[in-house]
Design an enzyme around this catalytic site. Sequence first.
Site, PDB file in Angstrom:
ATOM      1  N   TYR A   1       4.600 -20.006   8.319  1.00 18.89           N
ATOM      2  CA  TYR A   1       5.694 -19.329   7.612  1.00 18.89           C
ATOM      3  C   TYR A   1       5.571 -19.555   6.102  1.00 18.89           C
ATOM      4  O   TYR A   1       5.526 -18.605   5.326  1.00 18.89           O
ATOM      5  CB  TYR A   1       7.025 -19.869   8.125  1.00 18.89           C
ATOM      6  CG  TYR A   1       8.245 -19.190   7.529  1.00 18.89           C
ATOM      7  CD1 TYR A   1       8.601 -17.894   7.889  1.00 18.89           C
ATOM      8  CD2 TYR A   1       9.056 -19.862   6.618  1.00 18.89           C
ATOM      9  CE1 TYR A   1       9.732 -17.280   7.362  1.00 18.89           C
ATOM     10  CE2 TYR A   1      10.194 -19.257   6.089  1.00 18.89           C
ATOM     11  CZ  TYR A   1      10.534 -17.968   6.458  1.00 18.89           C
ATOM     12  OH  TYR A   1      11.654 -17.367   5.929  1.00 18.89           O
TER      13      TYR A   1
ATOM     14  N   ARG B   1       1.199   4.094  -2.945  1.00 18.85           N
ATOM     15  CA  ARG B   1       0.935   5.500  -2.683  1.00 18.85           C
ATOM     16  C   ARG B   1       2.103   6.404  -3.079  1.00 18.85           C
ATOM     17  O   ARG B   1       1.918   7.444  -3.694  1.00 18.85           O
ATOM     18  CB  ARG B   1       0.629   5.682  -1.195  1.00 18.85           C
ATOM     19  CG  ARG B   1       0.331   7.114  -0.826  1.00 18.85           C
ATOM     20  CD  ARG B   1       0.148   7.260   0.655  1.00 18.85           C
ATOM     21  NE  ARG B   1      -1.193   6.862   1.051  1.00 18.85           N
ATOM     22  CZ  ARG B   1      -1.876   7.460   2.033  1.00 18.85           C
ATOM     23  NH1 ARG B   1      -1.340   8.448   2.692  1.00 18.85           N
ATOM     24  NH2 ARG B   1      -3.074   7.061   2.342  1.00 18.85           N
TER      25      ARG B   1
ATOM     26  N   THR C   1      20.538 -19.009   4.419  1.00 23.75           N
ATOM     27  CA  THR C   1      21.626 -18.029   4.454  1.00 23.75           C
ATOM     28  C   THR C   1      22.159 -17.918   5.876  1.00 23.75           C
ATOM     29  O   THR C   1      21.384 -17.963   6.836  1.00 23.75           O
ATOM     30  CB  THR C   1      21.094 -16.672   3.948  1.00 23.75           C
ATOM     31  OG1 THR C   1      20.574 -16.870   2.630  1.00 23.75           O
ATOM     32  CG2 THR C   1      22.184 -15.619   3.906  1.00 23.75           C
TER      33      THR C   1
ATOM     34  N   GLY D   1       0.839  -1.206   0.000  1.00 21.46           N
ATOM     35  CA  GLY D   1       0.000   0.000   0.000  1.00 21.46           C
ATOM     36  C   GLY D   1       0.869   1.249   0.000  1.00 21.46           C
ATOM     37  O   GLY D   1       0.609   2.213  -0.730  1.00 21.46           O
TER      38      GLY D   1
HETATM   39  P1  NAD Z   1      15.797 -12.369  11.432  1.00 23.78           P
HETATM   40  O1  NAD Z   1      14.845 -13.039  12.350  1.00 23.78           O
HETATM   41  O2  NAD Z   1      17.170 -12.079  11.941  1.00 23.78           O
HETATM   42  O3  NAD Z   1      15.198 -11.008  10.877  1.00 23.78           O
HETATM   43  C1  NAD Z   1      13.837 -10.714  10.807  1.00 23.78           C
HETATM   44  C2  NAD Z   1      13.618  -9.298  11.311  1.00 23.78           C
HETATM   45  O4  NAD Z   1      12.238  -8.943  11.178  1.00 23.78           O
HETATM   46  C3  NAD Z   1      13.981  -9.141  12.796  1.00 23.78           C
HETATM   47  O5  NAD Z   1      14.779  -8.000  12.982  1.00 23.78           O
HETATM   48  C4  NAD Z   1      12.625  -8.998  13.479  1.00 23.78           C
HETATM   49  O6  NAD Z   1      12.681  -8.268  14.696  1.00 23.78           O
HETATM   50  C5  NAD Z   1      11.825  -8.313  12.388  1.00 23.78           C
HETATM   51  N1  NAD Z   1      10.377  -8.504  12.530  1.00 23.78           N
HETATM   52  C6  NAD Z   1       9.707  -9.658  12.750  1.00 23.78           C
HETATM   53  N2  NAD Z   1       8.393  -9.445  12.831  1.00 23.78           N
HETATM   54  C7  NAD Z   1       8.206  -8.104  12.652  1.00 23.78           C
HETATM   55  C8  NAD Z   1       7.072  -7.253  12.636  1.00 23.78           C
HETATM   56  N3  NAD Z   1       5.829  -7.749  12.816  1.00 23.78           N
HETATM   57  N4  NAD Z   1       7.263  -5.931  12.431  1.00 23.78           N
HETATM   58  C9  NAD Z   1       8.503  -5.420  12.259  1.00 23.78           C
HETATM   59  N5  NAD Z   1       9.619  -6.174  12.273  1.00 23.78           N
HETATM   60  C10 NAD Z   1       9.472  -7.506  12.460  1.00 23.78           C
HETATM   61  O7  NAD Z   1      15.875 -13.287  10.118  1.00 23.78           O
HETATM   62  P2  NAD Z   1      16.711 -13.112   8.770  1.00 23.78           P
HETATM   63  O8  NAD Z   1      17.392 -14.411   8.529  1.00 23.78           O
HETATM   64  O9  NAD Z   1      17.500 -11.864   8.787  1.00 23.78           O
HETATM   65  O10 NAD Z   1      15.535 -13.006   7.699  1.00 23.78           O
HETATM   66  C11 NAD Z   1      15.170 -11.796   7.085  1.00 23.78           C
HETATM   67  C12 NAD Z   1      14.143 -12.057   6.001  1.00 23.78           C
HETATM   68  O11 NAD Z   1      14.702 -12.932   4.999  1.00 23.78           O
HETATM   69  C13 NAD Z   1      12.871 -12.740   6.516  1.00 23.78           C
HETATM   70  O12 NAD Z   1      11.753 -12.206   5.839  1.00 23.78           O
HETATM   71  C14 NAD Z   1      13.065 -14.182   6.104  1.00 23.78           C
HETATM   72  O13 NAD Z   1      11.844 -14.841   5.903  1.00 23.78           O
HETATM   73  C15 NAD Z   1      13.851 -14.046   4.809  1.00 23.78           C
HETATM   74  N6  NAD Z   1      14.616 -15.262   4.537  1.00 23.78           N
HETATM   75  C16 NAD Z   1      15.735 -15.553   5.260  1.00 23.78           C
HETATM   76  C17 NAD Z   1      16.409 -16.743   5.001  1.00 23.78           C
HETATM   77  C18 NAD Z   1      17.654 -17.141   5.754  1.00 23.78           C
HETATM   78  O14 NAD Z   1      18.146 -18.236   5.548  1.00 23.78           O
HETATM   79  N7  NAD Z   1      18.235 -16.327   6.597  1.00 23.78           N
HETATM   80  C19 NAD Z   1      15.951 -17.622   4.003  1.00 23.78           C
HETATM   81  C20 NAD Z   1      14.797 -17.280   3.314  1.00 23.78           C
HETATM   82  C21 NAD Z   1      14.144 -16.093   3.560  1.00 23.78           C
END
Ligand code: NAD
Length: 313
Positions: A144, A105, A174, A101
């Site tokens: 998820y 905008r 990762t 959204g």
């Molecule tokens: P992480 O848990 O370290 O980071 C996620 C961040 O999102 C955290 O800082 C958390 O506080 C914040 N967060 C969670 N819910 C929230 C909300 N409702 N509002 C605001 N902030 C919120 O994990 P990451 O490994 O850094 O992953 C980052 C992104 O990459 C995620 O979306 C994850 O699904 C995606 N991802 C990561 C991997 C991996 O292997 N690390 C693989 C596939 C996808």
Amino acid sequence: MSRILITGGAGFIGSHLCDRLLSEGNEVICLDNFFTGRRKNIEHNLSNGYFEFVRHDVTTPYMAEVDEIYNLACPASPIHYQYNPIKTVKTSVMGAINMLGLAKRVKAKILQASTSEVYGDPSVHPQPEEYWGNVNPIGIRSCYDEGKRCAETLFMDYHRQNGVKIKIIRIFNTYGPRMNPNDGRVVSNFIVQALRGEDITIFGSGEQTRSFQYVDDLLEGMIRMMKTDDSVIGPVNIGNPNEFTMLELATKVIELTGSKSKLIFQPLPSDDPRQRQPNISKAKELLDNWNPTIQLQEGLIKTIQYFKDELSI
Ligand code: NAD
Ligand code: UDP
């Protein structure tokens, strides 16, 4: 210079992305609710005039004039996303709606950090983007997997219906510095256990596979994706195709840490995917021949050093 919003910017990947985009001369707004992210990950940027931290939950709308949005807010470790599964769905789905959204905008480009989990327990191996996946809609990982799938749907519909400029990347496992020692994912668990001399917890037989990507390679792919022209929307797999069993990973971690830890076997959580390997031909083709450059041994050495410092070992 662009004004860039990074949701989940205090997390493992998000905080590295903040650093990288600041170093390239951009202004960065880091939005996070600190559910799994940490102030420590972004503290060094708090005095930078081009950096702004906003404590906010993506499930409620947020407004700002920005040119680009990287939508990363979502817990990524099974332990954390299963802690409050309803909240995980809300974060993925309502977070996507709120950020799309905003993009609509202010006419910003928006990139979604999707995941290899959209492929579920894949029956096609390696996984190309055309594969629709094999996901259980009612299991413990569904909050998820299905949340991220629905977010992809929303991205495509905002693009088709409203012309929002979208980019979707599917990130494969990762790892790297700034992972939380209590994160619960396999690389951090094995390294922390090995460094503390605790038993290394192998779930199931340890023959299941994953393909591990070092965080710097992901950042390069992500930023290249954002820079593609508007016709490139994805989804594009971003991962390292080198595939390992969990037993191989544990053996490598023991070797590199010189640990005396023993392997112990624990029950396999339900719906745990048996295999995972990205087909990255799209990324190579669309992202200027992008290719991961840091292989497992090199990436593990850097990550082990980070955890030694973090745990004062
Ligand atoms: P992480 O848990 O370290 O980071 C996620 C961040 O999102 C955290 O800082 C958390 O506080 C914040 N967060 C969670 N819910 C929230 C909300 N409702 N509002 C605001 N902030 C919120 O994990 P990451 O490994 O850094 O992953 C980052 C992104 O990459 C995620 O979306 C994850 O699904 C995606 N991802 C990561 C991997 C991996 O292997 N690390 C693989 C596939 C996808
Ligand atoms: N795993 C393991 N021991 C652990 C943590 C995870 O054997 O202490 C296994 C887990 O069962 C899975 C793989 O490692 O098969 C990767 O798990 P992770 O939670 O890192 O990521 P995902 O399953 O989401 O790919």
